[in-house]
Design an enzyme around this catalytic site. Sequence first.
Site, short mmCIF file in Angstrom:
data_model
loop_
_atom_site.label_atom_id
_atom_site.label_comp_id
_atom_site.label_asym_id
_atom_site.label_seq_id
_atom_site.Cartn_x
_atom_site.Cartn_y
_atom_site.Cartn_z
N CYS A 219 3.12 11.91 -5.32
CA CYS A 219 2.96 11.46 -3.93
C CYS A 219 4.15 11.81 -3.06
CB CYS A 219 2.71 9.96 -3.88
SG CYS A 219 4.03 8.98 -4.65
N TYR B 46 8.57 -1.28 -3.07
CA TYR B 46 8.79 -1.84 -4.40
C TYR B 46 9.82 -0.97 -5.12
CZ TYR B 46 5.49 1.83 -5.81
OH TYR B 46 4.87 3.03 -6.02
N LEU C 174 0.84 -1.19 0.00
CA LEU C 174 0.00 0.00 0.00
C LEU C 174 0.88 1.24 0.00
CD1 LEU C 174 -2.68 -0.95 2.69
CD2 LEU C 174 -2.90 -1.08 0.20
N GLU C 175 0.64 2.12 -0.93
CA GLU C 175 1.30 3.43 -0.93
C GLU C 175 0.21 4.47 -0.70
OE1 GLU C 175 2.65 6.52 -4.13
OE2 GLU C 175 3.78 4.67 -4.40
N LEU C 176 0.28 5.15 0.45
CA LEU C 176 -0.80 6.04 0.86
C LEU C 176 -0.40 7.51 0.90
CD1 LEU C 176 -2.18 3.83 3.79
CD2 LEU C 176 -2.93 3.89 1.40
#
Length: 265
Positions: A49, A218, A14-16
Site C-alpha cells: 500500500c 496505528y 481505515l487504511e485506503l
Amino acid sequence: MSQQAAAQLTPVILELGGKNACILDASGFSPAAVREIVWGKFLNAGQTCIAPDTLFVHESVYERTLAEMRSALLEFYGEKPESSEDYARICHAAHFQKLQRLIEQGRIRFGGASDADQLFIAPTILTDIPPGSSILQEEIFGPILPVIPYRDLDALLAGQTIQRDALAAYVFSRDKRQIRRVQAYMRSTTVSVNQVIHHGANPRVAFGGVGRSGHGSYHGEAGFQAFSYPKTDYRAYRYWHVSDKYPPYTAMDMKIVRKFRKWLL
C-alpha cells in the site's frame, strides 16, 4: 464497514492506500537513489500500500534515471524475472486483468511481459502516458511504474497531478527548499526523504492515512492508543478551601483566574 461501525458507535481505523507520489530531483539523483526506488516499487510485485505509485523525475536526469532503473531491475530479478525466486505474482486474476489494461496506456520502456496462467507480470516501466489516463488517477498496486518528467517543482505541484492525501509521499533531493516545498504541499501523514517503504516497518512511527487514503493511525504506541480506552484518575490529595472559588465573583476574582488559571485548574 464505516457504516456498520457508525451504527454501533465503534471507533475504526481505515487504511485506503492511494497514489503515493515519488519525486526525484536533479540534486537527489544517484544510482543508489534509483536502486532504492526500484526496490520499494517492485517489492512483492508492487503490491504494497505504500509502494511508490508514480515517479516524477526532473527532466535533466530523466534518461539517466531510466537507464539506471533498467540496470537495477536486471540486477535484482535477472533477464527472466519469471524465474526469479525473489519476484512475486499478482494476487488474483481480476487484478491481473486490470493491470494488463493499465500497461496499455503508455510506452513500455522496460518489461511488459506477462503470463495469465501464472498471474505473472514482469517489472514494467511506462513512459509517454497521455494526460488524463486512468493509470494516473487510480492506485496501481502492481509492478507497473509510470515515469513522468517535470521541469519545475512548483509547476508540478500547482498542476495537481499529485494526490496530496496519499498514504505516503517520497522525495529524493539534497535541496532543503525543495524538500520543504513538498512537505508543505502534501497532506499525507508521512513524507519520506531519500528512502522508501522503511517508515512502514518502524514501530515508533504512527502509520495511517488522511482523507482519501484513510482515517486514523496505528503501529507501536499509536496502535495501542488507537485500540484502547484510556481512563483518567484525577484526584486531589489535599483540599484547600478558597472562598473566592465560589460565587458571587468580583472583577478582581475573574482577573486573578485568567492570570493564574493554568495553575489553578
